[in-house]
Design a protein around this motif. Structure first.
Motif, mmCIF file in Angstrom:
data_model
loop_
_atom_site.group_PDB
_atom_site.id
_atom_site.type_symbol
_atom_site.label_atom_id
_atom_site.label_comp_id
_atom_site.label_asym_id
_atom_site.label_seq_id
_atom_site.Cartn_x
_atom_site.Cartn_y
_atom_site.Cartn_z
ATOM 1 N N LYS A 295 0.825 -1.211 0.000
ATOM 2 C CA LYS A 295 0.000 0.000 0.000
ATOM 3 C C LYS A 295 0.863 1.267 0.000
ATOM 4 C CE LYS A 295 -2.189 -0.935 3.833
ATOM 5 N NZ LYS A 295 -1.401 -2.114 4.231
ATOM 6 N N ASP B 251 -1.523 8.664 3.821
ATOM 7 C CA ASP B 251 -0.974 7.347 4.135
ATOM 8 C C ASP B 251 -1.119 7.123 5.643
ATOM 9 O OD1 ASP B 251 0.332 4.979 4.296
ATOM 10 O OD2 ASP B 251 2.267 5.690 3.566
ATOM 11 N N ILE C 279 -4.690 5.705 1.868
ATOM 12 C CA ILE C 279 -4.130 4.423 2.299
ATOM 13 C C ILE C 279 -4.448 4.257 3.773
ATOM 14 C CG2 ILE C 279 -2.004 3.088 2.567
ATOM 15 C CD1 ILE C 279 -0.854 4.793 0.259
#
Length: 607
Positions: free
Chosen positions: A403, A525, A555
Protein backbone atom coordinates in the motif's frame (compact mmCIF):
# COMPACT_ATOMS: atom_id res chain seq x y z
CA UNK A 1 27.79 -9.53 20.23
CA UNK A 2 30.02 -10.67 17.38
CA UNK A 3 27.09 -10.58 15.00
CA UNK A 4 26.18 -7.06 16.06
CA UNK A 5 29.70 -5.83 15.39
CA UNK A 6 29.95 -7.40 11.98
CA UNK A 7 26.71 -5.83 10.82
CA UNK A 8 27.51 -2.41 12.23
CA UNK A 9 30.99 -2.22 10.77
CA UNK A 10 31.36 0.15 7.87
CA UNK A 11 32.51 -1.51 4.66
CA UNK A 12 36.18 -1.21 3.91
CA UNK A 13 37.07 1.00 0.99
CA UNK A 14 39.95 0.20 -1.32
CA UNK A 15 42.91 2.36 -0.40
CA UNK A 16 43.86 2.66 -4.05
CA UNK A 17 40.71 4.65 -4.68
CA UNK A 18 41.94 7.32 -2.29
CA UNK A 19 45.44 7.50 -3.80
CA UNK A 20 45.14 7.29 -7.56
CA UNK A 21 42.49 10.00 -7.66
CA UNK A 22 44.61 12.91 -6.31
CA UNK A 23 45.09 14.57 -9.70
CA UNK A 24 41.50 13.88 -10.66
CA UNK A 25 40.37 15.48 -7.40
CA UNK A 26 42.53 18.55 -8.09
CA UNK A 27 41.12 18.84 -11.61
CA UNK A 28 37.65 18.53 -10.14
CA UNK A 29 38.35 21.41 -7.76
CA UNK A 30 39.86 23.73 -10.39
CA UNK A 31 36.53 24.88 -11.96
CA UNK A 32 35.38 26.13 -8.57
CA UNK A 33 38.43 28.42 -8.45
CA UNK A 34 38.36 29.45 -12.11
CA UNK A 35 35.62 31.98 -11.44
CA UNK A 36 38.15 33.82 -9.27
CA UNK A 37 41.11 33.54 -11.67
CA UNK A 38 41.85 37.29 -11.59
CA UNK A 39 42.03 37.27 -7.83
CA UNK A 40 44.19 34.16 -8.00
CA UNK A 41 46.61 35.83 -10.46
CA UNK A 42 46.88 38.93 -8.28
CA UNK A 43 47.42 36.78 -5.20
CA UNK A 44 50.24 34.92 -6.93
CA UNK A 45 51.91 38.23 -7.84
CA UNK A 46 51.70 39.30 -4.21
CA UNK A 47 53.18 35.95 -3.18
CA UNK A 48 56.10 36.53 -5.55
CA UNK A 49 56.58 40.04 -4.13
CA UNK A 50 56.60 38.72 -0.57
CA UNK A 51 59.20 36.07 -1.38
CA UNK A 52 61.37 38.53 -3.35
CA UNK A 53 61.37 40.79 -0.30
CA UNK A 54 62.18 37.86 1.94
CA UNK A 55 65.11 36.74 -0.20
CA UNK A 56 66.50 40.29 -0.27
CA UNK A 57 67.02 40.27 3.51
CA UNK A 58 70.11 37.94 3.52
CA UNK A 59 71.65 39.99 0.70
CA UNK A 60 71.35 43.12 2.82
CA UNK A 61 72.80 41.24 5.80
CA UNK A 62 75.82 40.33 3.66
CA UNK A 63 76.28 43.98 2.68
CA UNK A 64 75.96 45.10 6.30
CA UNK A 65 78.51 42.56 7.56
CA UNK A 66 81.01 43.35 4.79
CA UNK A 67 80.75 47.08 5.55
CA UNK A 68 81.45 46.29 9.21
CA UNK A 69 84.86 44.78 8.30
CA UNK A 70 86.82 47.33 10.38
CA UNK A 71 89.13 47.17 13.34
CA UNK A 72 87.61 46.67 16.75
CA UNK A 73 87.18 49.91 18.65
CA UNK A 74 87.49 52.09 15.55
CA UNK A 75 84.96 54.94 15.89
CA UNK A 76 84.57 54.90 12.13
CA UNK A 77 82.50 51.70 12.53
CA UNK A 78 79.54 53.84 13.47
CA UNK A 79 79.81 55.75 10.24
CA UNK A 80 80.73 53.12 7.65
CA UNK A 81 77.36 51.38 7.91
CA UNK A 82 75.12 53.46 5.65
CA UNK A 83 71.82 54.37 7.16
CA UNK A 84 70.19 53.49 3.82
CA UNK A 85 71.15 49.80 4.25
CA UNK A 86 69.49 49.68 7.66
CA UNK A 87 66.39 51.39 6.34
CA UNK A 88 66.27 49.06 3.35
CA UNK A 89 66.63 46.06 5.66
CA UNK A 90 63.65 47.21 7.73
CA UNK A 91 61.64 48.03 4.60
CA UNK A 92 62.18 44.56 3.15
CA UNK A 93 61.03 42.96 6.40
CA UNK A 94 57.95 45.18 6.38
CA UNK A 95 57.16 44.61 2.70
CA UNK A 96 57.28 40.84 3.16
CA UNK A 97 54.55 41.09 5.79
CA UNK A 98 52.55 43.66 3.80
CA UNK A 99 52.53 41.49 0.65
CA UNK A 100 51.48 38.48 2.73
CA UNK A 101 48.54 40.31 4.31
CA UNK A 102 47.47 41.75 0.95
CA UNK A 103 47.51 38.24 -0.48
CA UNK A 104 45.22 37.04 2.32
CA UNK A 105 42.85 39.95 1.70
CA UNK A 106 42.74 39.46 -2.10
CA UNK A 107 42.25 35.71 -2.17
CA UNK A 108 40.04 35.15 0.88
CA UNK A 109 36.92 35.80 -1.23
CA UNK A 110 37.99 33.13 -3.72
CA UNK A 111 38.64 30.57 -0.99
CA UNK A 112 35.34 31.21 0.77
CA UNK A 113 33.44 31.38 -2.53
CA UNK A 114 34.78 28.03 -3.73
CA UNK A 115 34.03 26.45 -0.34
CA UNK A 116 30.48 27.79 -0.39
CA UNK A 117 29.85 26.55 -3.93
CA UNK A 118 31.17 23.06 -3.22
CA UNK A 119 29.09 22.86 -0.03
CA UNK A 120 25.92 23.99 -1.82
CA UNK A 121 26.37 21.60 -4.73
CA UNK A 122 26.95 18.68 -2.37
CA UNK A 123 23.87 19.63 -0.35
CA UNK A 124 21.73 19.94 -3.49
CA UNK A 125 23.02 16.66 -4.90
CA UNK A 126 22.19 14.80 -1.69
CA UNK A 127 18.65 16.15 -1.88
CA UNK A 128 18.47 15.02 -5.51
CA UNK A 129 19.47 11.45 -4.69
CA UNK A 130 16.74 8.86 -4.47
CA UNK A 131 15.02 7.64 -1.35
CA UNK A 132 16.98 4.39 -1.69
CA UNK A 133 20.25 6.21 -0.89
CA UNK A 134 18.82 8.03 2.12
CA UNK A 135 17.35 4.84 3.55
CA UNK A 136 20.78 3.18 3.36
CA UNK A 137 22.89 6.11 4.57
CA UNK A 138 24.55 6.56 7.98
CA UNK A 139 23.65 10.11 8.98
CA UNK A 140 26.55 10.68 11.38
CA UNK A 141 29.20 9.40 8.98
CA UNK A 142 27.64 11.28 6.06
CA UNK A 143 27.65 14.64 7.82
CA UNK A 144 31.20 14.03 9.03
CA UNK A 145 32.40 13.30 5.47
CA UNK A 146 30.77 16.49 4.22
CA UNK A 147 32.24 18.56 7.05
CA UNK A 148 35.74 17.20 6.44
CA UNK A 149 35.39 17.67 2.68
CA UNK A 150 34.31 21.31 3.02
CA UNK A 151 37.25 22.06 5.31
CA UNK A 152 39.47 20.12 2.89
CA UNK A 153 38.63 22.60 0.09
CA UNK A 154 39.75 25.55 2.20
CA UNK A 155 42.84 23.76 3.47
CA UNK A 156 43.88 22.58 0.02
CA UNK A 157 43.61 26.04 -1.53
CA UNK A 158 45.29 27.73 1.42
CA UNK A 159 48.22 25.33 1.68
CA UNK A 160 48.90 25.09 -2.05
CA UNK A 161 48.72 28.82 -2.77
CA UNK A 162 50.12 30.16 0.49
CA UNK A 163 52.77 27.54 1.20
CA UNK A 164 53.78 25.28 -1.69
CA UNK A 165 53.96 27.96 -4.40
CA UNK A 166 55.77 30.56 -2.21
CA UNK A 167 58.29 27.96 -1.08
CA UNK A 168 59.03 26.97 -4.67
CA UNK A 169 59.59 30.63 -5.59
CA UNK A 170 61.91 31.12 -2.64
CA UNK A 171 63.91 27.98 -3.40
CA UNK A 172 64.33 29.04 -7.04
CA UNK A 173 65.51 32.55 -6.07
CA UNK A 174 67.96 31.21 -3.50
CA UNK A 175 69.40 28.72 -5.99
CA UNK A 176 69.95 31.51 -8.54
CA UNK A 177 71.64 33.75 -5.97
CA UNK A 178 73.91 31.00 -4.62
CA UNK A 179 74.92 30.02 -8.15
CA UNK A 180 75.72 33.59 -9.24
CA UNK A 181 77.15 35.07 -6.03
CA UNK A 182 79.17 31.98 -5.01
CA UNK A 183 79.52 28.82 -7.11
CA UNK A 184 77.58 25.78 -8.31
CA UNK A 185 78.78 23.62 -5.40
CA UNK A 186 76.43 25.39 -3.01
CA UNK A 187 73.56 24.89 -5.43
CA UNK A 188 74.25 21.16 -5.75
CA UNK A 189 74.42 20.72 -1.97
CA UNK A 190 71.13 22.59 -1.51
CA UNK A 191 69.45 20.69 -4.35
CA UNK A 192 70.66 17.33 -3.01
CA UNK A 193 69.30 18.12 0.46
CA UNK A 194 66.03 19.38 -1.04
CA UNK A 195 65.63 16.34 -3.29
CA UNK A 196 66.34 13.94 -0.44
CA UNK A 197 63.88 15.80 1.78
CA UNK A 198 61.10 15.78 -0.84
CA UNK A 199 61.60 12.12 -1.80
CA UNK A 200 61.63 11.02 1.83
CA UNK A 201 58.59 13.16 2.72
CA UNK A 202 56.52 11.98 -0.24
CA UNK A 203 57.35 8.28 0.15
CA UNK A 204 56.73 8.18 3.90
CA UNK A 205 53.56 10.31 3.61
CA UNK A 206 52.19 8.03 0.89
CA UNK A 207 52.86 5.06 3.14
CA UNK A 208 51.14 6.61 6.14
CA UNK A 209 48.12 7.89 4.16
CA UNK A 210 46.41 4.55 4.79
CA UNK A 211 46.48 5.28 8.52
CA UNK A 212 44.63 8.54 7.86
CA UNK A 213 42.06 6.64 5.80
CA UNK A 214 41.62 4.10 8.61
CA UNK A 215 41.28 6.91 11.14
CA UNK A 216 38.67 8.67 8.95
CA UNK A 217 36.67 5.49 8.59
CA UNK A 218 36.83 4.77 12.32
CA UNK A 219 35.85 8.35 13.19
CA UNK A 220 32.89 8.20 10.79
CA UNK A 221 31.78 4.93 12.34
CA UNK A 222 32.03 6.36 15.86
CA UNK A 223 30.10 9.45 14.73
CA UNK A 224 27.45 7.30 13.06
CA UNK A 225 26.94 5.15 16.14
CA UNK A 226 26.80 8.14 18.46
CA UNK A 227 24.29 10.06 16.32
CA UNK A 228 22.15 6.98 15.70
CA UNK A 229 22.07 6.15 19.41
CA UNK A 230 21.19 9.72 20.45
CA UNK A 231 18.49 10.02 17.78
CA UNK A 232 16.95 6.83 19.17
CA UNK A 233 17.31 7.93 22.79
CA UNK A 234 13.85 6.73 23.78
CA UNK A 235 14.36 3.28 22.25
CA UNK A 236 17.64 2.91 24.12
CA UNK A 237 15.83 3.74 27.36
CA UNK A 238 12.89 1.46 26.59
CA UNK A 239 15.17 -1.58 26.37
CA UNK A 240 17.64 -0.53 29.05
CA UNK A 241 20.52 -0.72 26.57
CA UNK A 242 22.66 2.22 27.70
CA UNK A 243 25.58 -0.09 28.52
CA UNK A 244 25.21 -1.88 25.19
CA UNK A 245 25.31 1.43 23.28
CA UNK A 246 28.28 2.57 25.36
CA UNK A 247 30.19 -0.62 24.50
CA UNK A 248 29.44 -0.28 20.80
CA UNK A 249 30.57 3.37 20.84
CA UNK A 250 33.70 2.44 22.78
CA UNK A 251 34.56 -0.23 20.19
CA UNK A 252 34.54 2.44 17.51
CA UNK A 253 36.61 4.76 19.69
CA UNK A 254 39.18 2.00 20.29
CA UNK A 255 39.47 1.42 16.55
CA UNK A 256 39.88 5.17 16.04
CA UNK A 257 42.46 5.31 18.83
CA UNK A 258 44.53 2.52 17.29
CA UNK A 259 44.46 4.21 13.87
CA UNK A 260 45.46 7.54 15.42
CA UNK A 261 48.34 5.92 17.31
CA UNK A 262 49.64 4.38 14.07
CA UNK A 263 49.37 7.77 12.41
CA UNK A 264 51.23 9.48 15.26
CA UNK A 265 54.02 6.87 15.32
CA UNK A 266 54.56 7.18 11.58
CA UNK A 267 54.49 10.98 11.96
CA UNK A 268 57.34 10.84 14.49
CA UNK A 269 59.34 8.70 12.05
CA UNK A 270 58.67 11.20 9.28
CA UNK A 271 59.70 14.21 11.38
CA UNK A 272 62.92 12.55 12.58
CA UNK A 273 63.98 11.69 9.03
CA UNK A 274 63.21 15.20 7.81
CA UNK A 275 65.28 16.78 10.58
CA UNK A 276 68.21 14.48 9.77
CA UNK A 277 68.20 15.41 6.07
CA UNK A 278 67.91 19.14 6.76
CA UNK A 279 70.70 19.01 9.36
CA UNK A 280 73.08 17.19 7.00
CA UNK A 281 72.43 19.73 4.25
CA UNK A 282 72.89 22.67 6.61
CA UNK A 283 76.18 21.34 8.02
CA UNK A 284 77.51 20.64 4.51
CA UNK A 285 76.64 24.18 3.30
CA UNK A 286 78.20 25.87 6.34
CA UNK A 287 81.31 23.70 6.16
CA UNK A 288 81.86 24.68 2.51
CA UNK A 289 81.28 28.35 3.34
CA UNK A 290 83.67 28.18 6.31
CA UNK A 291 86.36 26.64 4.12
CA UNK A 292 85.72 29.38 1.56
CA UNK A 293 86.17 32.13 4.16
CA UNK A 294 89.34 30.53 5.45
CA UNK A 295 90.73 30.29 1.90
CA UNK A 296 89.78 33.85 1.02
CA UNK A 297 87.36 32.87 -1.76
CA UNK A 298 84.35 34.42 -0.02
CA UNK A 299 83.81 37.04 2.66
CA UNK A 300 82.36 36.73 6.14
CA UNK A 301 79.31 38.47 4.75
CA UNK A 302 78.92 35.61 2.27
CA UNK A 303 79.04 33.14 5.15
CA UNK A 304 76.35 35.09 6.97
CA UNK A 305 74.30 35.20 3.75
CA UNK A 306 74.55 31.43 3.25
CA UNK A 307 73.55 30.81 6.85
CA UNK A 308 70.61 33.23 6.59
CA UNK A 309 69.45 31.61 3.35
CA UNK A 310 69.59 28.15 4.87
CA UNK A 311 67.68 29.28 7.96
CA UNK A 312 65.04 30.94 5.76
CA UNK A 313 64.74 27.75 3.70
CA UNK A 314 64.82 25.54 6.78
CA UNK A 315 61.62 26.94 8.25
CA UNK A 316 59.40 26.54 5.12
CA UNK A 317 61.03 23.20 4.26
CA UNK A 318 60.36 21.91 7.73
CA UNK A 319 56.81 23.17 7.43
CA UNK A 320 56.57 21.75 3.91
CA UNK A 321 56.38 18.25 5.36
CA UNK A 322 53.40 19.29 7.47
CA UNK A 323 51.85 21.02 4.46
CA UNK A 324 52.24 17.96 2.27
CA UNK A 325 50.60 15.79 4.91
CA UNK A 326 47.76 18.28 5.23
CA UNK A 327 47.32 18.40 1.46
CA UNK A 328 47.20 14.61 1.28
CA UNK A 329 44.67 14.54 4.10
CA UNK A 330 42.63 17.28 2.44
CA UNK A 331 42.68 15.38 -0.86
CA UNK A 332 41.51 12.25 0.93
CA UNK A 333 38.67 14.15 2.64
CA UNK A 334 37.74 16.03 -0.54
CA UNK A 335 37.75 12.81 -2.54
CA UNK A 336 35.22 11.27 -0.15
CA UNK A 337 32.93 14.29 -0.56
CA UNK A 338 33.29 14.20 -4.35
CA UNK A 339 32.35 10.52 -4.21
CA UNK A 340 29.09 11.59 -2.61
CA UNK A 341 28.58 14.06 -5.46
CA UNK A 342 29.32 11.28 -7.95
CA UNK A 343 26.63 9.01 -6.57
CA UNK A 344 24.38 8.15 -9.48
CA UNK A 345 20.78 9.24 -9.12
CA UNK A 346 18.43 6.29 -9.36
CA UNK A 347 15.60 8.60 -10.38
CA UNK A 348 16.41 11.35 -12.89
CA UNK A 349 14.49 13.65 -15.17
CA UNK A 350 14.31 12.46 -18.76
CA UNK A 351 16.15 14.64 -21.32
CA UNK A 352 13.87 17.47 -22.33
CA UNK A 353 11.30 16.63 -19.65
CA UNK A 354 8.53 19.19 -19.45
CA UNK A 355 6.31 20.40 -16.66
CA UNK A 356 3.35 18.34 -15.47
CA UNK A 357 0.18 20.03 -16.73
CA UNK A 358 -2.36 20.13 -13.90
CA UNK A 359 -4.90 22.64 -15.18
CA UNK A 360 -8.40 21.29 -15.12
CA UNK A 361 -9.37 17.82 -13.87
CA UNK A 362 -6.45 15.64 -12.82
CA UNK A 363 -6.83 11.89 -12.78
CA UNK A 364 -4.24 9.32 -11.65
CA UNK A 365 -3.79 5.97 -13.36
CA UNK A 366 -1.65 2.98 -12.47
CA UNK A 367 -1.28 1.04 -15.72
CA UNK A 368 -0.04 -2.56 -15.32
CA UNK A 369 2.55 -1.50 -12.76
CA UNK A 370 5.29 -3.88 -11.64
CA UNK A 371 7.82 -2.93 -8.97
CA UNK A 372 10.35 -4.40 -6.59
CA UNK A 373 12.86 -2.75 -4.27
CA UNK A 374 15.29 -5.50 -5.25
CA UNK A 375 15.06 -7.78 -8.31
CA UNK A 376 14.47 -10.78 -6.08
CA UNK A 377 11.77 -9.02 -4.03
CA UNK A 378 8.74 -8.22 -6.14
CA UNK A 379 6.26 -5.89 -4.38
CA UNK A 380 3.65 -4.98 -7.01
CA UNK A 381 2.49 -7.32 -9.75
CA UNK A 382 0.58 -6.11 -12.82
CA UNK A 383 -1.33 -3.53 -10.79
CA UNK A 384 -3.92 -1.40 -12.59
CA UNK A 385 -6.46 1.08 -11.25
CA UNK A 386 -7.60 4.65 -11.86
CA UNK A 387 -8.42 7.50 -9.50
CA UNK A 388 -10.87 9.69 -11.44
CA UNK A 389 -10.40 13.44 -11.19
CA UNK A 390 -11.85 14.81 -7.98
CA UNK A 391 -12.59 11.41 -6.47
CA UNK A 392 -11.14 9.43 -3.58
CA UNK A 393 -9.81 5.91 -3.94
CA UNK A 394 -8.89 4.03 -0.78
CA UNK A 395 -6.43 1.16 -0.57
CA UNK A 396 -6.61 -1.32 2.28
CA UNK A 397 -5.00 -4.64 3.05
CA UNK A 398 -2.59 -6.36 5.41
CA UNK A 399 0.90 -5.04 6.21
CA UNK A 400 3.35 -5.77 3.42
CA UNK A 401 0.68 -5.79 0.73
CA UNK A 402 2.34 -2.82 -1.03
CA UNK A 403 0.00 0.00 0.00
CA UNK A 404 2.65 2.56 1.01
CA UNK A 405 4.70 1.62 -2.04
CA UNK A 406 1.90 3.11 -4.16
CA UNK A 407 2.50 6.52 -2.54
CA UNK A 408 6.24 6.30 -3.04
CA UNK A 409 5.86 5.41 -6.70
CA UNK A 410 3.27 8.11 -7.32
CA UNK A 411 5.57 10.68 -5.72
CA UNK A 412 8.35 9.16 -7.86
CA UNK A 413 10.70 8.31 -5.05
CA UNK A 414 11.27 5.21 -7.17
CA UNK A 415 10.60 4.39 -10.81
CA UNK A 416 8.37 1.48 -11.74
CA UNK A 417 10.06 -1.59 -13.21
CA UNK A 418 7.09 -2.29 -15.48
CA UNK A 419 4.02 -0.45 -16.68
CA UNK A 420 3.46 3.25 -16.07
CA UNK A 421 1.93 5.77 -13.67
CA UNK A 422 0.09 8.66 -15.28
CA UNK A 423 -1.19 11.94 -13.85
CA UNK A 424 -3.63 13.78 -16.11
CA UNK A 425 -2.61 11.37 -18.87
CA UNK A 426 1.10 12.19 -18.53
CA UNK A 427 3.68 9.54 -17.62
CA UNK A 428 5.43 10.82 -14.50
CA UNK A 429 8.75 9.63 -15.96
CA UNK A 430 8.36 12.04 -18.89
CA UNK A 431 7.91 15.19 -16.79
CA UNK A 432 10.15 16.86 -14.23
CA UNK A 433 10.21 15.51 -10.71
CA UNK A 434 9.77 19.02 -9.30
CA UNK A 435 6.47 19.48 -11.15
CA UNK A 436 5.24 16.08 -9.91
CA UNK A 437 6.15 16.99 -6.35
CA UNK A 438 4.35 20.33 -6.62
CA UNK A 439 1.17 18.56 -7.76
CA UNK A 440 1.04 16.13 -4.84
CA UNK A 441 0.55 16.64 -1.14
CA UNK A 442 1.18 13.79 1.27
CA UNK A 443 0.56 13.08 4.92
CA UNK A 444 2.93 10.18 5.61
CA UNK A 445 2.40 7.37 8.04
CA UNK A 446 5.53 8.28 10.02
CA UNK A 447 5.53 12.01 10.60
CA UNK A 448 8.92 13.67 11.11
CA UNK A 449 9.10 17.36 11.95
CA UNK A 450 11.96 19.83 11.81
CA UNK A 451 13.54 20.89 15.09
CA UNK A 452 11.93 24.32 14.85
CA UNK A 453 8.68 26.03 15.76
CA UNK A 454 5.17 24.76 15.10
CA UNK A 455 4.60 27.71 12.74
CA UNK A 456 7.74 26.83 10.76
CA UNK A 457 6.66 23.21 10.36
CA UNK A 458 3.15 24.12 9.18
CA UNK A 459 4.43 26.89 6.88
CA UNK A 460 6.81 24.36 5.31
CA UNK A 461 3.84 23.27 3.18
CA UNK A 462 3.99 26.67 1.48
CA UNK A 463 6.88 28.81 2.66
CA UNK A 464 5.30 32.04 1.41
CA UNK A 465 2.10 31.58 3.42
CA UNK A 466 1.02 34.33 5.81
CA UNK A 467 0.44 33.85 9.54
CA UNK A 468 -3.31 33.95 8.93
CA UNK A 469 -3.07 31.15 6.35
CA UNK A 470 -0.94 29.08 8.73
CA UNK A 471 -3.54 29.52 11.46
CA UNK A 472 -6.37 28.64 9.06
CA UNK A 473 -4.61 25.38 8.12
CA UNK A 474 -4.04 24.59 11.80
CA UNK A 475 -7.74 25.11 12.53
CA UNK A 476 -8.69 22.83 9.65
CA UNK A 477 -6.40 20.14 11.09
CA UNK A 478 -7.88 20.66 14.60
CA UNK A 479 -4.48 21.56 16.06
CA UNK A 480 -5.03 25.30 16.61
CA UNK A 481 -6.51 24.95 20.10
CA UNK A 482 -3.55 22.86 21.24
CA UNK A 483 -1.08 25.38 19.79
CA UNK A 484 -2.90 28.36 21.30
CA UNK A 485 -2.87 26.64 24.69
CA UNK A 486 0.92 26.45 24.85
CA UNK A 487 2.88 29.35 26.43
CA UNK A 488 4.76 30.16 23.20
CA UNK A 489 1.82 29.49 20.85
CA UNK A 490 2.89 29.05 17.25
CA UNK A 491 6.51 29.71 18.30
CA UNK A 492 6.58 26.51 20.37
CA UNK A 493 9.64 24.41 19.55
CA UNK A 494 8.74 20.84 18.60
CA UNK A 495 12.16 19.30 19.42
CA UNK A 496 14.29 16.85 17.47
CA UNK A 497 12.07 15.07 14.91
CA UNK A 498 9.07 16.59 16.74
CA UNK A 499 9.57 14.42 19.83
CA UNK A 500 8.20 17.13 22.15
CA UNK A 501 4.76 16.53 20.62
CA UNK A 502 2.59 13.48 20.97
CA UNK A 503 2.02 11.21 17.99
CA UNK A 504 -1.43 12.68 17.39
CA UNK A 505 -0.17 16.26 17.65
CA UNK A 506 2.61 15.56 15.16
CA UNK A 507 0.18 13.99 12.74
CA UNK A 508 -2.19 16.94 12.95
CA UNK A 509 0.69 19.33 12.25
CA UNK A 510 1.54 17.20 9.21
CA UNK A 511 -2.07 17.37 8.05
CA UNK A 512 -2.09 21.16 8.47
CA UNK A 513 1.13 21.38 6.48
CA UNK A 514 -0.38 19.42 3.59
CA UNK A 515 -3.64 21.37 3.67
CA UNK A 516 -1.62 24.59 3.43
CA UNK A 517 0.16 23.29 0.31
CA UNK A 518 -3.25 22.80 -1.36
CA UNK A 519 -2.16 20.58 -4.32
CA UNK A 520 -4.51 18.94 -6.87
CA UNK A 521 -3.53 15.41 -5.77
CA UNK A 522 -3.59 14.28 -2.14
CA UNK A 523 -2.13 11.17 -0.51
CA UNK A 524 -3.16 10.23 3.00
CA UNK A 525 -0.97 7.35 4.14
CA UNK A 526 -2.50 6.25 7.45
CA UNK A 527 -3.06 9.97 8.07
CA UNK A 528 -5.10 9.45 11.26
CA UNK A 529 -3.41 6.35 12.64
CA UNK A 530 -2.02 8.19 15.69
CA UNK A 531 -5.32 9.85 16.64
CA UNK A 532 -7.95 8.78 19.12
CA UNK A 533 -11.41 7.95 17.86
CA UNK A 534 -12.96 11.34 18.70
CA UNK A 535 -10.23 13.37 17.00
CA UNK A 536 -10.12 10.91 14.14
CA UNK A 537 -13.80 11.47 13.38
CA UNK A 538 -13.39 15.26 13.59
CA UNK A 539 -10.33 15.32 11.36
CA UNK A 540 -11.83 12.78 9.00
CA UNK A 541 -14.60 15.25 8.25
CA UNK A 542 -11.97 17.96 7.60
CA UNK A 543 -9.99 15.62 5.35
CA UNK A 544 -13.10 14.84 3.35
CA UNK A 545 -13.73 18.56 3.03
CA UNK A 546 -10.09 19.16 1.99
CA UNK A 547 -10.28 16.31 -0.54
CA UNK A 548 -13.40 17.72 -2.15
CA UNK A 549 -12.60 18.42 -5.79
CA UNK A 550 -9.15 16.85 -5.44
CA UNK A 551 -7.86 13.52 -6.62
CA UNK A 552 -7.12 11.57 -3.46
CA UNK A 553 -5.33 8.32 -2.68
CA UNK A 554 -6.28 7.17 0.80
CA UNK A 555 -4.13 4.42 2.30
CA UNK A 556 -5.57 3.05 5.51
CA UNK A 557 -5.49 0.19 7.92
CA UNK A 558 -8.54 1.32 9.87
CA UNK A 559 -11.49 0.55 7.61
CA UNK A 560 -13.75 3.07 9.34
CA UNK A 561 -11.73 5.83 7.65
CA UNK A 562 -12.47 4.62 4.10
CA UNK A 563 -16.21 3.95 4.15
CA UNK A 564 -16.95 7.18 2.22
CA UNK A 565 -14.38 6.60 -0.52
CA UNK A 566 -15.69 6.47 -4.08
CA UNK A 567 -13.86 3.18 -4.55
CA UNK A 568 -12.00 0.83 -2.22
CA UNK A 569 -9.18 -1.44 -3.38
CA UNK A 570 -8.23 -4.48 -1.33
CA UNK A 571 -4.60 -5.48 -1.83
CA UNK A 572 -2.78 -8.68 -0.97
CA UNK A 573 0.78 -9.62 -1.99
CA UNK A 574 1.05 -6.76 -4.46
CA UNK A 575 -2.22 -7.47 -6.27
CA UNK A 576 -5.75 -6.09 -6.11
CA UNK A 577 -8.02 -8.91 -4.97
CA UNK A 578 -11.24 -6.88 -4.56
CA UNK A 579 -12.56 -3.48 -5.56
CA UNK A 580 -15.81 -1.61 -5.07
CA UNK A 581 -17.62 0.73 -2.68
CA UNK A 582 -17.95 -0.03 1.01
CA UNK A 583 -21.46 -1.40 0.63
CA UNK A 584 -20.59 -3.41 -2.50
CA UNK A 585 -17.62 -5.05 -0.80
CA UNK A 586 -19.66 -5.90 2.31
CA UNK A 587 -22.31 -7.45 0.10
CA UNK A 588 -19.69 -9.52 -1.70
CA UNK A 589 -18.76 -11.18 1.62
CA UNK A 590 -15.14 -11.47 0.54
CA UNK A 591 -11.81 -10.41 2.01
CA UNK A 592 -12.95 -6.85 2.78
CA UNK A 593 -16.09 -8.04 4.57
CA UNK A 594 -13.96 -10.38 6.67
CA UNK A 595 -11.57 -7.57 7.63
CA UNK A 596 -14.52 -5.29 8.47
CA UNK A 597 -16.06 -7.95 10.68
CA UNK A 598 -12.80 -8.50 12.58
CA UNK A 599 -12.29 -4.78 13.19
CA UNK A 600 -15.86 -4.25 14.32
CA UNK A 601 -15.52 -7.16 16.74
CA UNK A 602 -12.24 -5.75 18.06
CA UNK A 603 -13.79 -2.33 18.66
CA UNK A 604 -16.71 -3.91 20.55
CA UNK A 605 -14.48 -5.87 22.92
CA UNK A 606 -11.95 -3.05 23.42
CA UNK A 607 -13.04 -0.81 26.30
Amino acid sequence: MRGWRSRAALPAEPAVDERVSDWRTLRRLLPYLWDYRWRMGLALLLVAGAKASNVGVPLLLKALVDRMNVKLGDPAALVVVPVALLLAYGALRLMSSVFTELREWVFSKATQGATRRVSLETFNHLHALSLRFHLERHTGGLTRDIDRGVHGVEALVTYSLYSIFPTLIEVALVMVILGTKLDAGYVWIALAALAGYVLYTVSVTEWRTRFRIEANRAESQAQTRAVDSLLNYETVKYFNNEDFESRRYDESLKTYQRARLKAQTSLSLLNAGQQLIISIGLVAMLWRATVGVAGGQITIGDLVMVNAFMIQLYVPLNFLGVIYRQIKQSLTDLHRMFRLMDRVRDVTDAPGAGELATRGPVDVRFDHVDFGYQPERQILRDLSFTIPAGQTVAVVGPSGAGKSTLARLLYRFYDVTGGAILIAGQDVRRVTQASVHRAIGIVPQDTVLFNDTVAYNIRYGRTTASDAEVEQAARAAHVHDFIAGTPAGYQTLVGERGLKLSGGEKQRVAIARTLLKDPPVLIFDEATSALDSANERAIQAELQHAARGKTTLLIAHRLSTVVNAHQILVMEAGRIVERGTHLELLAARGRYAHMWSLQQERERVTP
